[in-house]
Design an enzyme around this catalytic site. Structure first.
Site, short mmCIF file in Angstrom:
data_model
loop_
_atom_site.label_atom_id
_atom_site.label_comp_id
_atom_site.label_asym_id
_atom_site.label_seq_id
_atom_site.Cartn_x
_atom_site.Cartn_y
_atom_site.Cartn_z
N GLY A 104 -19.23 137.44 -14.87
CA GLY A 104 -18.04 136.58 -14.83
C GLY A 104 -18.17 135.39 -15.77
O GLY A 104 -17.22 135.04 -16.48
N CYS A 105 -19.34 134.77 -15.78
CA CYS A 105 -19.54 133.58 -16.60
C CYS A 105 -19.56 133.92 -18.09
O CYS A 105 -19.09 133.14 -18.92
CB CYS A 105 -20.83 132.87 -16.20
SG CYS A 105 -20.76 132.26 -14.50
#
Length: 153
Positions: A45-46
């Site tokens: 996600g990051c």
């Protein structure tokens, strides 16, 4: 206590991915900021979030805005992350979580992960948008850009 829309950006200092000293006061009064807190370098996600900001970086830059990513990762971790994904914006290391606490960023995923929150700040240092995107790593990028466009008018 968490910051709210209309609050003044708190003054903070940190080390960037190159190990240089960063001081928020150098930006207030000069340009709008997009400050995003994220859980961890090199997680799916990051990474998607950082690459999303990278891919829209010129749009933000053309509007005079600066993008700043903040996590509790080390300077070395940020260096590798920025190099691997060719991230053109500032990454700040908040290993002691002082900045995270100063902003009042809530924990995500039942308190198990650091929060994912984006703040859009006008050039005078006033918070114009707070977007808590714990489970939506890239949804806030277009929203932040919309607000920056409004500020640029």
């Amino acid at each position: 206590m968490a910051l709210k829309v209309g609050d003044k950006l708190p003054v903070f200092k940190a080390k960037d991915a190159d190990g240089n000293d960063f001081d928020s006061l150098k930006f207030v009064g000069k340009k709008p900021l997009v400050i995003y807190f994220y859980p961890k370098d090199n997680t799916p996600g990051c990474t998607a979030e950082a690459c999303g900001f990278r891919d829209r970086f010129e749009d933000f830059k053309d509007l005079g805005a600066e993008i700043i990513g903040i996590s509790s990762d080390s300077v070395v971790s940020h260096q590798k992350f920025a190099k691997q994904y060719k991230l053109p914006f500032i990454l700040l290391s908040d290993t002691d979580k002082k900045i995270t606490n100063l902003f009042g960023v809530p924990s995500g995923l039942f308190g198990l992960l650091p929060g994912r929150v984006t703040y859009v700040v006008d050039k005078n240092g006033i918070i114009k948008l707070i977007f808590n995107s714990s489970l939506m790593a890239t949804k806030h990028i277009s929203k932040a850009l919309e607000v920056i466009k409004e500020l640029a008018k």
